[in-house]
Design a protein around this motif. Structure first.
Motif, PDB file in Angstrom:
ATOM      1  N   ILE A 146       0.830  -1.208   0.000  1.00 59.76           N
ATOM      2  CA  ILE A 146       0.000   0.000   0.000  1.00 59.76           C
ATOM      3  C   ILE A 146       0.863   1.255   0.000  1.00 59.76           C
ATOM      4  O   ILE A 146       0.614   2.204  -0.763  1.00 59.76           O
ATOM      5  CB  ILE A 146      -0.943  -0.014   1.221  1.00 59.76           C
ATOM      6  CG1 ILE A 146      -1.901  -1.211   1.144  1.00 59.76           C
ATOM      7  CG2 ILE A 146      -1.713   1.294   1.322  1.00 59.76           C
ATOM      8  CD1 ILE A 146      -2.801  -1.239  -0.067  1.00 59.76           C
ATOM      9  N   ASP A 147       1.897   1.274   0.832  1.00 63.38           N
ATOM     10  CA  ASP A 147       2.746   2.463   0.937  1.00 63.38           C
ATOM     11  C   ASP A 147       3.493   2.749  -0.360  1.00 63.38           C
ATOM     12  O   ASP A 147       3.873   3.900  -0.621  1.00 63.38           O
ATOM     13  CB  ASP A 147       3.754   2.280   2.079  1.00 63.38           C
ATOM     14  CG  ASP A 147       3.083   2.268   3.443  1.00 63.38           C
ATOM     15  OD1 ASP A 147       1.902   2.658   3.539  1.00 63.38           O
ATOM     16  OD2 ASP A 147       3.740   1.848   4.418  1.00 63.38           O
ATOM     17  N   ALA A 148       3.725   1.729  -1.155  1.00 66.27           N
ATOM     18  CA  ALA A 148       4.479   1.897  -2.403  1.00 66.27           C
ATOM     19  C   ALA A 148       3.568   1.935  -3.627  1.00 66.27           C
ATOM     20  O   ALA A 148       4.022   1.725  -4.757  1.00 66.27           O
ATOM     21  CB  ALA A 148       5.497   0.770  -2.542  1.00 66.27           C
ATOM     22  N   ALA A 208      -8.680  -7.586   4.173  1.00 67.85           N
ATOM     23  CA  ALA A 208      -9.761  -6.600   4.236  1.00 67.85           C
ATOM     24  C   ALA A 208      -9.344  -5.297   4.916  1.00 67.85           C
ATOM     25  O   ALA A 208      -9.853  -4.218   4.571  1.00 67.85           O
ATOM     26  CB  ALA A 208     -10.974  -7.202   4.953  1.00 67.85           C
ATOM     27  N   ARG A 209      -8.421  -5.357   5.851  1.00 70.28           N
ATOM     28  CA  ARG A 209      -8.061  -4.137   6.585  1.00 70.28           C
ATOM     29  C   ARG A 209      -7.363  -3.108   5.700  1.00 70.28           C
ATOM     30  O   ARG A 209      -7.277  -1.937   6.056  1.00 70.28           O
ATOM     31  CB  ARG A 209      -7.188  -4.496   7.782  1.00 70.28           C
ATOM     32  CG  ARG A 209      -5.801  -4.991   7.452  1.00 70.28           C
ATOM     33  CD  ARG A 209      -4.994  -5.333   8.686  1.00 70.28           C
ATOM     34  NE  ARG A 209      -4.699  -6.749   8.749  1.00 70.28           N
ATOM     35  CZ  ARG A 209      -3.685  -7.262   9.435  1.00 70.28           C
ATOM     36  NH1 ARG A 209      -2.928  -6.476  10.165  1.00 70.28           N
ATOM     37  NH2 ARG A 209      -3.464  -8.557   9.424  1.00 70.28           N
ATOM     38  N   TRP A 210      -6.856  -3.523   4.545  1.00 66.16           N
ATOM     39  CA  TRP A 210      -6.185  -2.587   3.631  1.00 66.16           C
ATOM     40  C   TRP A 210      -7.097  -2.134   2.493  1.00 66.16           C
ATOM     41  O   TRP A 210      -6.644  -1.392   1.614  1.00 66.16           O
ATOM     42  CB  TRP A 210      -4.939  -3.239   3.047  1.00 66.16           C
ATOM     43  CG  TRP A 210      -3.858  -3.435   4.072  1.00 66.16           C
ATOM     44  CD1 TRP A 210      -2.996  -2.494   4.573  1.00 66.16           C
ATOM     45  CD2 TRP A 210      -3.527  -4.659   4.743  1.00 66.16           C
ATOM     46  NE1 TRP A 210      -2.150  -3.047   5.502  1.00 66.16           N
ATOM     47  CE2 TRP A 210      -2.453  -4.385   5.632  1.00 66.16           C
ATOM     48  CE3 TRP A 210      -4.019  -5.961   4.692  1.00 66.16           C
ATOM     49  CZ2 TRP A 210      -1.875  -5.355   6.449  1.00 66.16           C
ATOM     50  CZ3 TRP A 210      -3.448  -6.926   5.491  1.00 66.16           C
ATOM     51  CH2 TRP A 210      -2.396  -6.628   6.360  1.00 66.16           C
ATOM     52  N   SER A 243     -10.234   3.417  -1.564  1.00 65.74           N
ATOM     53  CA  SER A 243     -10.773   4.609  -0.888  1.00 65.74           C
ATOM     54  C   SER A 243     -12.010   4.249  -0.062  1.00 65.74           C
ATOM     55  O   SER A 243     -12.703   3.251  -0.348  1.00 65.74           O
ATOM     56  CB  SER A 243     -11.107   5.732  -1.860  1.00 65.74           C
ATOM     57  OG  SER A 243     -12.329   5.513  -2.529  1.00 65.74           O
ATOM     58  N   ALA A 244     -12.289   5.062   0.931  1.00 70.97           N
ATOM     59  CA  ALA A 244     -13.448   4.811   1.795  1.00 70.97           C
ATOM     60  C   ALA A 244     -14.759   4.826   1.017  1.00 70.97           C
ATOM     61  O   ALA A 244     -15.626   3.965   1.235  1.00 70.97           O
ATOM     62  CB  ALA A 244     -13.472   5.830   2.931  1.00 70.97           C
ATOM     63  N   PRO A 245     -14.976   5.791   0.090  1.00 68.88           N
ATOM     64  CA  PRO A 245     -16.209   5.728  -0.709  1.00 68.88           C
ATOM     65  C   PRO A 245     -16.306   4.457  -1.547  1.00 68.88           C
ATOM     66  O   PRO A 245     -17.407   3.945  -1.790  1.00 68.88           O
ATOM     67  CB  PRO A 245     -16.103   6.975  -1.594  1.00 68.88           C
ATOM     68  CG  PRO A 245     -15.291   7.935  -0.802  1.00 68.88           C
ATOM     69  CD  PRO A 245     -14.264   7.067  -0.134  1.00 68.88           C
ATOM     70  N   GLY A 246     -15.159   3.923  -1.996  1.00 67.88           N
ATOM     71  CA  GLY A 246     -15.186   2.666  -2.733  1.00 67.88           C
ATOM     72  C   GLY A 246     -15.685   1.523  -1.865  1.00 67.88           C
ATOM     73  O   GLY A 246     -16.478   0.680  -2.312  1.00 67.88           O
ATOM     74  N   VAL A 247     -15.231   1.476  -0.621  1.00 68.61           N
ATOM     75  CA  VAL A 247     -15.701   0.463   0.321  1.00 68.61           C
ATOM     76  C   VAL A 247     -17.195   0.622   0.565  1.00 68.61           C
ATOM     77  O   VAL A 247     -17.946  -0.360   0.583  1.00 68.61           O
ATOM     78  CB  VAL A 247     -14.917   0.551   1.642  1.00 68.61           C
ATOM     79  CG1 VAL A 247     -15.518  -0.390   2.683  1.00 68.61           C
ATOM     80  CG2 VAL A 247     -13.446   0.211   1.425  1.00 68.61           C
ATOM     81  N   GLN A 248     -17.643   1.855   0.731  1.00 66.47           N
ATOM     82  CA  GLN A 248     -19.070   2.107   0.962  1.00 66.47           C
ATOM     83  C   GLN A 248     -19.915   1.656  -0.216  1.00 66.47           C
ATOM     84  O   GLN A 248     -21.037   1.155  -0.043  1.00 66.47           O
ATOM     85  CB  GLN A 248     -19.289   3.593   1.235  1.00 66.47           C
ATOM     86  CG  GLN A 248     -18.687   4.072   2.557  1.00 66.47           C
ATOM     87  CD  GLN A 248     -18.676   5.579   2.683  1.00 66.47           C
ATOM     88  OE1 GLN A 248     -19.178   6.303   1.820  1.00 66.47           O
ATOM     89  NE2 GLN A 248     -18.081   6.068   3.761  1.00 66.47           N
ATOM     90  N   LEU A 249     -19.388   1.819  -1.420  1.00 64.13           N
ATOM     91  CA  LEU A 249     -20.110   1.374  -2.608  1.00 64.13           C
ATOM     92  C   LEU A 249     -20.304  -0.136  -2.582  1.00 64.13           C
ATOM     93  O   LEU A 249     -21.404  -0.644  -2.865  1.00 64.13           O
ATOM     94  CB  LEU A 249     -19.332   1.796  -3.856  1.00 64.13           C
ATOM     95  CG  LEU A 249     -20.022   1.603  -5.206  1.00 64.13           C
ATOM     96  CD1 LEU A 249     -21.284   2.440  -5.305  1.00 64.13           C
ATOM     97  CD2 LEU A 249     -19.066   1.967  -6.339  1.00 64.13           C
ATOM     98  N   ILE A 250     -19.239  -0.872  -2.230  1.00 59.68           N
ATOM     99  CA  ILE A 250     -19.352  -2.327  -2.145  1.00 59.68           C
ATOM    100  C   ILE A 250     -20.307  -2.718  -1.023  1.00 59.68           C
ATOM    101  O   ILE A 250     -21.139  -3.627  -1.184  1.00 59.68           O
ATOM    102  CB  ILE A 250     -17.966  -2.959  -1.924  1.00 59.68           C
ATOM    103  CG1 ILE A 250     -17.066  -2.714  -3.129  1.00 59.68           C
ATOM    104  CG2 ILE A 250     -18.095  -4.462  -1.663  1.00 59.68           C
ATOM    105  CD1 ILE A 250     -15.650  -3.212  -2.951  1.00 59.68           C
TER     106      ILE A 250
END
Length: 553
Positions: free
Chosen positions: A501-503, A518-520, A526-533
């Motif tokens: 993730i950092d790279a 899942a934690r990454w 992005s958070a909105p992407g997670v909300q969409l799923i």
């Protein structure tokens, strides 16, 4: 019951295992890099009878409903069946099952014969407010098969093993309808009998299914030519609460957001994949995998990038870093006669050229098609390899690669029996960020080994090339220290994943999200992407009956 499963405690089938007896260099190598003695007595898993298997919570009402649909023979609640279906084959899974840390396992395993029975099973599960977890070959290493630890509802594992047929082939279009439970060898045999191939060969090929590949967005060893499973899958049938989703096998469509793409990688959260229409190809007239050496990893990666940007179209472009190359050499059998002399002669030539043999990297490049096409591709690649300082070492290494490509998971079990923890993580990123990512992952993994106070080893290969970037596949191993092995594993695994993730890499190129990664997810999409799923899952499955807890909560 004709459905066969892998052993409960490790990879593959009983009676098949890795051995180092005919590999004289391997034991000294492992002793040097992770301080594990392969000649010490192994610590095999306990007998199954010693496992503390929780009692099934299946109630009479749901059992009767399932039996009415399937018949008693296909509603199974034996301890062995339930344990086999409780986990995939990640290192975490193996450590837990070998320690009898079973927590919440399925209460029953069902074996439907067709889509109609699957729909009826799902209706019964939803009516009982139970949980349904689809199961293909059981090879998943991302936690996609386990029930949530605190799940109080009844848990049903739906094994798709009886849905294993190639239903039809549209020869004019190069499309095949295949049931989702078909394992790699089964579907390739059925396609091959009529002169076709899917061309999808992941490491798990022998023990993974078409439905599992689709549900996790799998990639295969020859995806440079055939595409990954997302490219190969043209249409789907998916049983959902209240109905069956079906898409059409058209080459391109403009019908809003892609429903097909929503199902790809959905890990059972959006329904049970029962059937797919997939692209198939005529079996190639010629297939060859050649071995190449490069002076170092950076020049090898540059060659892979140049091949991806060229007119060449190989089926495999793979290069190992120096560490993985040295491991590959350590797993060779004893060389004799001409092969030994050729190896010595080659080493002399490389030294004369000024190569640092400790930095040398082994590459495999594959070609498929008509003899004329293969010849042209080999010529194009030869020029690129030469421009980057590499040399071809012939078909011998490639033949060995073809023979051993599905055996790698057995090595992890072999090491685990001897006190070494080993696992894999893979990612993808753009060409411009690939080597910085590689360096960061190696650095973070070595920091994690130091934190644990253990001698560790991390190695890597580039396994899939694209126009804009590639996949890097890392393998790490270290000697288990005193204390909790899962906690030790987490230190290294988390360091590697966070480095992705950092790279600016993705959390996984083809192993899926599950619970392991899942934690990454929010960092990746992005958070909105997670909300969409989350919104999509909640719409399809408001009762959280379909494999809850995977990808998103």
């Amino acid at each position: 019951m004709t459905v066969q499963h892998m052993k409960w405690w490790g990879w593959g089938v009983e009676g098949v295992a890795f051995s180092h007896d005919d590999k004289p260099s391997l034991a000294p190598f492992v002793q040097k890099v992770v301080d594990v003695d392969l000649n010490a007595d192994p610590r095999p898993p306990m007998d199954f009878a010693e496992l503390d298997v929780p009692e099934s919570r299946l109630d009479e009402k749901l059992q009767r409903a399932l039996t009415d649909v399937l018949g008693a023979e296909y509603v199974v609640a034996t301890p062995l069946d339930r344990v086999v279906h409780a986990f995939g084959k990640s290192l975490r899974d193996l450590l837990r099952v070998r320690a009898s840390d079973l927590r919440r396992i399925p209460d029953v395993v069902v074996y439907p014969a067709d889509e109609e029975q699957i729909a009826a099973v799902l209706d019964a599960v939803v009516a009982a407010d139970a949980v349904l977890i689809p199961f293909g070959g059981g090879s998943n290493i991302s936690g996609s098969l386990e029930a949530p630890a605190g799940e109080e509802r009844q848990v049903v594992s739906l094994d798709l093993g009886r849905l294993n047929k190639v239903l039809s082939i549209d020869e004019e279009s190069g499309l095949a309808r295949i049931q989702a439970g078909a394992l790699g060898p089964d579907l390739e045999q059925q396609l091959g009998e009529k002169g076709w191939t899917l061309g999808h060969f992941p490491d798990s090929f022998t023990h993974s299914s078409l439905g599992g590949w689709i549900a996790t967005r799998s990639s295969g060893m020859q995806s440079d030519k055939y595409g990954d499973i997302a490219d190969i899958t043209r249409a789907l049938r998916v049983v959902q609460p209240g109905g069956t989703l079906a898409t059409r096998a058209v080459p391109v469509t403009s019908t809003g957001p892609s429903v097909r793409e929503m199902i790809l990688g959905s890990e059972g959260r959006l329904g049970i994949i029962t059937e797919a229409t997939v692209q198939v190809h005529r079996k190639p007239a010629e297939r060859v995998v050649l071995g190449y050496f490069f002076p170092d990893f950076r020049r090898g990666v540059a060659a892979m990038r140049a091949i991806a940007a060229s007119d060449a179209a190989p089926s495999i472009t793979r290069i190992s870093d120096a560490r993985e190359t040295s491991f590959s050499f350590a797993t060779r059998k004893t060389s004799k006669g001409v092969a030994k002399l050729m190896s010595s002669a080659l080493i002399a030539v490389l030294r004369k050229r000024g190569w640092d043999l400790e930095q040398m990297c082994l590459s495999f490049i594959g070609y498929e098609g008509s003899p004329e096409h293969v010849t042209r591709q080999r010529k194009l690649v030869k020029k690129i390899v030469s421009d980057h300082g590499g040399i071809c070492v012939g078909a011998g290494p490639g033949e060995l690669y073809d023979q051993k490509k599905f055996d790698t998971p057995y090595i992890r079990d072999f090491l685990l029996d001897r006190g070494a923890l080993a696992d894999v993580s893979e990612t993808s990123t753009s060409w411009s960020k690939l080597l910085p990512l590689y360096d960061k992952v190696v650095e973070r993994a070595n920091e994690a080994f130091a934190q644990l106070g253990v001698k560790g080893w991390i190695m890597c290969h580039l396994s899939h090339s694209y126009h804009s970037g590639a996949c890097l596949y890392f393998t790490f191993a270290f000697k288990q220290a005193e204390g909790d092995p899962i906690a030790q594993y987490d230190v290294v695994k988390s360091a590697v994943q966070q480095a992705f993730i950092d790279a600016d890499g993705t959390l996984s190129h083809h192993h899926a999200v599950g619970t392991e990664h899942a934690r990454w997810l929010a960092d990746d999409i992005s958070a909105p992407g997670v909300q969409l799923i989350q919104g999509l899952v909640a719409t399809v499955d408001p009762g959280r009956n379909l494999n809850p807890g995977k990808i998103v909560s």
